[in-house]
Design a protein around this motif. Structure first.
Motif, PDB file in Angstrom:
ATOM      1  N   VAL A  77      17.616  27.068  46.038  1.00 30.48           N
ATOM      2  CA  VAL A  77      17.222  26.415  47.289  1.00 30.48           C
ATOM      3  C   VAL A  77      16.275  27.322  48.071  1.00 30.48           C
ATOM      4  O   VAL A  77      15.263  26.859  48.615  1.00 30.48           O
ATOM      5  N   LEU A  78      16.567  28.617  48.108  1.00 32.37           N
ATOM      6  CA  LEU A  78      15.667  29.543  48.793  1.00 32.37           C
ATOM      7  C   LEU A  78      14.297  29.577  48.115  1.00 32.37           C
ATOM      8  O   LEU A  78      13.264  29.613  48.781  1.00 32.37           O
ATOM      9  N   PHE A  79      14.295  29.531  46.787  1.00 34.71           N
ATOM     10  CA  PHE A  79      13.014  29.502  46.082  1.00 34.71           C
ATOM     11  C   PHE A  79      12.261  28.211  46.381  1.00 34.71           C
ATOM     12  O   PHE A  79      11.033  28.220  46.559  1.00 34.71           O
ATOM     13  N   GLU A  80      12.971  27.108  46.451  1.00 36.82           N
ATOM     14  CA  GLU A  80      12.338  25.834  46.776  1.00 36.82           C
ATOM     15  C   GLU A  80      11.639  25.911  48.142  1.00 36.82           C
ATOM     16  O   GLU A  80      10.504  25.448  48.302  1.00 36.82           O
ATOM     17  N   ILE A  81      12.306  26.523  49.115  1.00 40.63           N
ATOM     18  CA  ILE A  81      11.711  26.695  50.442  1.00 40.63           C
ATOM     19  C   ILE A  81      10.454  27.561  50.341  1.00 40.63           C
ATOM     20  O   ILE A  81       9.399  27.232  50.902  1.00 40.63           O
ATOM     21  N   LEU A  82      10.577  28.676  49.629  1.00 38.01           N
ATOM     22  CA  LEU A  82       9.439  29.583  49.445  1.00 38.01           C
ATOM     23  C   LEU A  82       8.265  28.858  48.815  1.00 38.01           C
ATOM     24  O   LEU A  82       7.126  28.952  49.285  1.00 38.01           O
ATOM     25  N   TRP A  83       8.532  28.111  47.781  1.00 37.81           N
ATOM     26  CA  TRP A  83       7.477  27.403  47.047  1.00 37.81           C
ATOM     27  C   TRP A  83       6.769  26.381  47.944  1.00 37.81           C
ATOM     28  O   TRP A  83       5.553  26.292  47.956  1.00 37.81           O
ATOM     29  N   LYS A  84       7.552  25.639  48.717  1.00 38.48           N
ATOM     30  CA  LYS A  84       6.973  24.615  49.599  1.00 38.48           C
ATOM     31  C   LYS A  84       6.124  25.231  50.710  1.00 38.48           C
ATOM     32  O   LYS A  84       5.137  24.635  51.135  1.00 38.48           O
ATOM     33  N   GLU A  85       6.498  26.414  51.178  1.00 42.48           N
ATOM     34  CA  GLU A  85       5.799  27.050  52.294  1.00 42.48           C
ATOM     35  C   GLU A  85       4.606  27.894  51.867  1.00 42.48           C
ATOM     36  O   GLU A  85       3.740  28.191  52.678  1.00 42.48           O
ATOM     37  N   ALA A  86       4.563  28.287  50.604  1.00 40.92           N
ATOM     38  CA  ALA A  86       3.517  29.201  50.129  1.00 40.92           C
ATOM     39  C   ALA A  86       2.202  28.471  49.870  1.00 40.92           C
ATOM     40  O   ALA A  86       2.203  27.359  49.326  1.00 40.92           O
ATOM     41  N   PRO A  87       1.101  29.108  50.233  1.00 38.65           N
ATOM     42  CA  PRO A  87      -0.202  28.548  49.873  1.00 38.65           C
ATOM     43  C   PRO A  87      -0.402  28.616  48.354  1.00 38.65           C
ATOM     44  O   PRO A  87       0.278  29.382  47.658  1.00 38.65           O
ATOM     45  N   GLU A  88      -1.326  27.837  47.850  1.00 41.60           N
ATOM     46  CA  GLU A  88      -1.559  27.725  46.407  1.00 41.60           C
ATOM     47  C   GLU A  88      -1.783  29.086  45.743  1.00 41.60           C
ATOM     48  O   GLU A  88      -1.225  29.366  44.691  1.00 41.60           O
ATOM     49  N   ASN A  89      -2.580  29.966  46.359  1.00 39.17           N
ATOM     50  CA  ASN A  89      -2.858  31.265  45.728  1.00 39.17           C
ATOM     51  C   ASN A  89      -1.591  32.116  45.620  1.00 39.17           C
ATOM     52  O   ASN A  89      -1.425  32.871  44.669  1.00 39.17           O
ATOM     53  N   GLU A  90      -0.678  31.986  46.574  1.00 39.16           N
ATOM     54  CA  GLU A  90       0.572  32.735  46.491  1.00 39.16           C
ATOM     55  C   GLU A  90       1.509  32.126  45.447  1.00 39.16           C
ATOM     56  O   GLU A  90       2.269  32.847  44.800  1.00 39.16           O
ATOM     57  N   ARG A  91       1.447  30.814  45.265  1.00 39.90           N
ATOM     58  CA  ARG A  91       2.231  30.177  44.201  1.00 39.90           C
ATOM     59  C   ARG A  91       1.769  30.697  42.841  1.00 39.90           C
ATOM     60  O   ARG A  91       2.591  30.993  41.970  1.00 39.90           O
ATOM     61  N   GLU A  92       0.455  30.801  42.669  1.00 49.87           N
ATOM     62  CA  GLU A  92      -0.088  31.319  41.416  1.00 49.87           C
ATOM     63  C   GLU A  92       0.380  32.748  41.175  1.00 49.87           C
ATOM     64  O   GLU A  92       0.719  33.124  40.054  1.00 49.87           O
ATOM     65  N   GLN A  93       0.430  33.552  42.235  1.00 49.17           N
ATOM     66  CA  GLN A  93       0.896  34.935  42.108  1.00 49.17           C
ATOM     67  C   GLN A  93       2.376  34.972  41.727  1.00 49.17           C
ATOM     68  O   GLN A  93       2.791  35.769  40.888  1.00 49.17           O
ATOM     69  N   MET A  94       3.172  34.098  42.350  1.00 48.37           N
ATOM     70  CA  MET A  94       4.600  34.035  42.010  1.00 48.37           C
ATOM     71  C   MET A  94       4.782  33.677  40.542  1.00 48.37           C
ATOM     72  O   MET A  94       5.620  34.270  39.847  1.00 48.37           O
ATOM     73  N   LEU A  95       3.992  32.716  40.060  1.00 43.77           N
ATOM     74  CA  LEU A  95       4.085  32.327  38.652  1.00 43.77           C
ATOM     75  C   LEU A  95       3.701  33.484  37.738  1.00 43.77           C
ATOM     76  O   LEU A  95       4.327  33.692  36.686  1.00 43.77           O
ATOM     77  N   SER A  96       2.704  34.259  38.148  1.00 40.86           N
ATOM     78  CA  SER A  96       2.296  35.422  37.371  1.00 40.86           C
ATOM     79  C   SER A  96       3.433  36.448  37.298  1.00 40.86           C
ATOM     80  O   SER A  96       3.737  36.980  36.229  1.00 40.86           O
ATOM     81  N   TYR A  97       4.082  36.699  38.451  1.00 40.98           N
ATOM     82  CA  TYR A  97       5.218  37.628  38.469  1.00 40.98           C
ATOM     83  C   TYR A  97       6.344  37.125  37.571  1.00 40.98           C
ATOM     84  O   TYR A  97       6.974  37.902  36.848  1.00 40.98           O
ATOM     85  N   MET A  98       6.611  35.840  37.647  1.00 37.98           N
ATOM     86  CA  MET A  98       7.691  35.276  36.826  1.00 37.98           C
ATOM     87  C   MET A  98       7.371  35.412  35.348  1.00 37.98           C
ATOM     88  O   MET A  98       8.240  35.789  34.555  1.00 37.98           O
ATOM     89  N   ALA A  99       6.122  35.093  34.979  1.00 37.90           N
ATOM     90  CA  ALA A  99       5.734  35.195  33.581  1.00 37.90           C
ATOM     91  C   ALA A  99       5.880  36.631  33.081  1.00 37.90           C
ATOM     92  O   ALA A  99       6.345  36.861  31.964  1.00 37.90           O
ATOM     93  N   GLN A 100       5.495  37.598  33.917  1.00 42.10           N
ATOM     94  CA  GLN A 100       5.638  39.008  33.526  1.00 42.10           C
ATOM     95  C   GLN A 100       7.121  39.372  33.383  1.00 42.10           C
ATOM     96  O   GLN A 100       7.488  40.127  32.489  1.00 42.10           O
ATOM     97  N   GLY A 101       7.939  38.828  34.259  1.00 37.06           N
ATOM     98  CA  GLY A 101       9.358  39.158  34.247  1.00 37.06           C
ATOM     99  C   GLY A 101      10.119  38.592  33.055  1.00 37.06           C
ATOM    100  O   GLY A 101      11.134  39.155  32.650  1.00 37.06           O
ATOM    101  N   VAL A 102       9.648  37.484  32.513  1.00 35.96           N
ATOM    102  CA  VAL A 102      10.366  36.887  31.393  1.00 35.96           C
ATOM    103  C   VAL A 102       9.809  37.292  30.049  1.00 35.96           C
ATOM    104  O   VAL A 102      10.348  36.928  29.011  1.00 35.96           O
ATOM    105  N   ASN A 103       8.716  38.045  30.063  1.00 36.27           N
ATOM    106  CA  ASN A 103       8.132  38.497  28.797  1.00 36.27           C
ATOM    107  C   ASN A 103       8.467  39.927  28.508  1.00 36.27           C
ATOM    108  O   ASN A 103       8.842  40.712  29.250  1.00 36.27           O
TER     109      ASN A 103
END
Length: 68
Positions: free
Chosen positions: A42-68
């Motif tokens: 739920v906290l991530f959902e809030i973060l995602w909804k509030e973040a601008p597109e460029n920050e969403r892309e950065q979050m996805l990059s961090y996640m991809a690095q974290g799972v690889n």
């Protein structure tokens, strides 16, 4: 029984300041308990909804690095 987990979680953190939210996140991660995962979601959902597109892309990059 009608249980809306998202609403319950939001009610539980309503009015929390940044320090309290950080403590909630750290506690959930440190405890490692599965029951904390919906709250983090739920906290991530809030973060995602509030973040601008460029920050969403950065979050996805961090996640991809974290799972690889």
């Amino acid at each position: 029984m009608d249980l809306n987990l998202r609403k319950a979680i939001l009610a539980n953190i309503d009015g929390n300041n940044e320090e309290q939210l950080e403590a909630t996140i750290l506690d959930a991660m440190q405890s490692g308990e599965e029951k904390m995962l919906p709250g983090l979601g739920v906290l991530f959902e809030i973060l995602w909804k509030e973040a601008p597109e460029n920050e969403r892309e950065q979050m996805l990059s961090y996640m991809a690095q974290g799972v690889n």
